[in-house]
Design an enzyme around this catalytic site. Structure first.
Site, PDB file in Angstrom:
ATOM      1  N   ASP A   4       9.447 -14.502  -9.000  1.00  5.67           N
ATOM      2  CA  ASP A   4       8.441 -14.560  -8.157  1.00  5.67           C
ATOM      3  C   ASP A   4       9.093 -15.673  -6.907  1.00  5.67           C
ATOM      4  OD1 ASP A   4       6.364 -13.820  -6.377  1.00  5.67           O
ATOM      5  OD2 ASP A   4       4.637 -14.561  -7.883  1.00  5.67           O
ATOM      6  N   ASN A  31       5.699  -6.909   0.430  1.00  6.91           N
ATOM      7  CA  ASN A  31       4.945  -7.635   1.175  1.00  6.91           C
ATOM      8  C   ASN A  31       5.583  -8.309   2.479  1.00  6.91           C
ATOM      9  OD1 ASN A  31       5.829  -9.572  -0.525  1.00  6.91           O
ATOM     10  ND2 ASN A  31       3.881 -10.903  -0.343  1.00  6.91           N
TER      11      ASN A  31
END
Ligand code: DOR
Ligand code: ZN
Ligand code: ZN
Length: 438
Positions: free
Chosen positions: A301, A95
């Site tokens: 993450d 992303n």
């Protein structure tokens, strides 16, 4: 020939800890012995008496922001944060800006990363409603990341047919499993609130569990290899247990393990993240999931955003928390508190991610493996501090936490890359290859 030896080390694998020595030649482990070893004078030798030697961590989930957001992270700052956290391989998420959604965007990213990476790396491609054929044609990717609910960036698969096609594509589907419609319904309910804590209400556990259930039903139908990213709730774990399958891997993040909704009061938007921070009961469920083996790996993450952005009003503040540097010390502190064993740390942070994605030579200290190694001092106590956080954004919700157990040296491909607390050597990361045995 370039030789390095580690002697008197407590060598940790996923199954045992033993005192021994390791000889490294040209970046590969060539000898592992339980005996006292003397490898001779032409070998650079590290006496690790009292310290532990672990395989370098393989972090299956980082956002290093290249290309598009160099103000948040780049591969030098991200690599430094990784190395200082004992992480020697990272899998980068798609992303970015532009997103990594086809061969051309992947090649462009590769060109930028290979110049700067000081850590080994691989890439996920990003799914859209339209790009399944392009993704199938891509070479050398860890898998495809599918955002089932919107998060940071533009990637979203909200077309059920598209999701179904990805599930039949013969590649690992890494899921951001939060159901988009469910989130929208919850957001409508709390439209009048603007405090950070509402984030956990607008993306409730049932939205995550629903997405996991929908995905696992499809996965069962098509025999898909599924990786569920950042599982954060008991409800998801229950669904996963119901669908128990060795084709499913389950990732949890350090922020979901170590923070809960009680922390909004102190941190506000700083801990705004997707999926959101959960209550203490869900947090406990993740630790239980680690104990019973439902959770198979830890991914950070690592998703840096600027502090300025985090200080914006709730609706405008971006979601994401940096974590690649603090994961291992948090886990080592948990080891010191008796919450898990060092062997389990190795299993969750290197052995399982390497095996799951088929990254050869990582996650083990064995003859023939790559010499990606981390030296841990389990007695060292230090507070997490901005001054020695290397992510470009320079903050952590764990700032000020006194942790016991820190990585003190990290070796990349046999070369000393990091020394406690702020010494980095010039090393070069390599792209890893994925060879899955399925
Ligand atoms: O909180 C998040 N931040 N969740 C995501 O899914 C993406 C990430 C980011 O890239 O900032
Ligand atoms: Zn995600
Ligand atoms: Zn992510």
């Amino acid at each position: 020939m370039n030789k390095t030896a580690f002697i008197n080390a407590q060598i940790v694998s996923r199954t045992e800890i033993f005192t021994g020595s390791v000889l490294v030649e040209d970046g590969k482990i060539v000898q592992v012995t339980k005996d006292k070893a003397n490898f001779g004078v032409d070998v650079e030798t590290f006496n690790l008496k009292g310290k532990y030697l672990l395989p370098g961590l393989v972090d299956p989930h980082v956002h290093f922001r290249t290309p598009g957001n160099p103000e948040k992270e780049n591969w030098v700052t991200g690599s430094r944060a990784a190395l200082a956290g004992g992480v020697t391989t990272v899998l980068d998420m798609p992303n970015t800006k532009p997103p990594t959604i086809n061969a051309a965007t992947l090649s462009a990213k590769r060109l930028m990363v290979e110049k700067n990476a000081m850590v080994n790396y691989g890439f996920f491609a990003g799914a859209t409603n339209e790009n399944v054929e392009e993704i199938k044609a891509m070479k050398g990717i860890a898998g495809v990341k599918i955002f089932m609910g919107s998060s940071t960036g533009s990637l979203l698969v909200d077309d059920k047919k598209a999701l179904e096609k990805f599930m039949q594509a013969g590649i690992i589907c890494a899921l951001h499993a939060e159901d988009e419609q469910c989130i929208r319904d919850a957001q409508a309910k709390y439209a009048d609130r603007a405090d950070a804590a509402v984030h956990s209400l607008t993306r409730p556990p049932e939205c995550a569990a629903l997405a996991v259930k929908n995905a696992l039903q499809l996965a069962k139908k098509y025999g898909t290899q599924v990786h569920i990213c950042h599982v954060s709730t008991r409800a998801e774990l229950d669904v996963i247990r119901e669908f128990k399958s060795d084709k499913v891997s389950v990732e949890v993040t350090p922020h979901h393990l170590f923070l809960n909704t009680g922390d909004y009061e102190e941190h506000g938007n700083v801990i705004k993240v997707n999926p959101p921070i959960r209550d203490a009961s869900d947090q406990n469920a993740l630790w239980e999931g680690i104990q019973d083996g439902t959770v198979t790996m830890i991914g950070t993450d690592h998703a840096p955003h600027l502090m300025q952005e985090k200080q914006l009003p709730y609706a405008e503040a971006p979601s994401g928390i940096p974590g690649v540097q603090t994961s291992l010390p948090l886990l080592l502190s948990a080891v010191n508190q008796g919450k898990l064993t060092l062997q389990k740390v190795v299993e969750l942070t290197s052995y399982n991610p390497a095996r799951r994605f088929g990254i050869k030579g990582k996650g083990v200290i064995e003859v023939g493996a790559d010499a990606d190694l981390v030296v841990v001092d389990l007695e060292l106590e230090e507070k997490v501090c901005h001054n020695f956080l290397w992510t470009k954004v320079d903050w952590s919700p764990f700032h000020g936490w006194r942790l016991k157990g820190w990585p003190v040296m990290t070796f990349l491909n046999g070369e000393l890359a990091y020394e406690w607390r702020d010494t980095f050597h010039n090393v070069h990361g390599r792209e890893v290859t994925f060879k899955r045995g399925v």
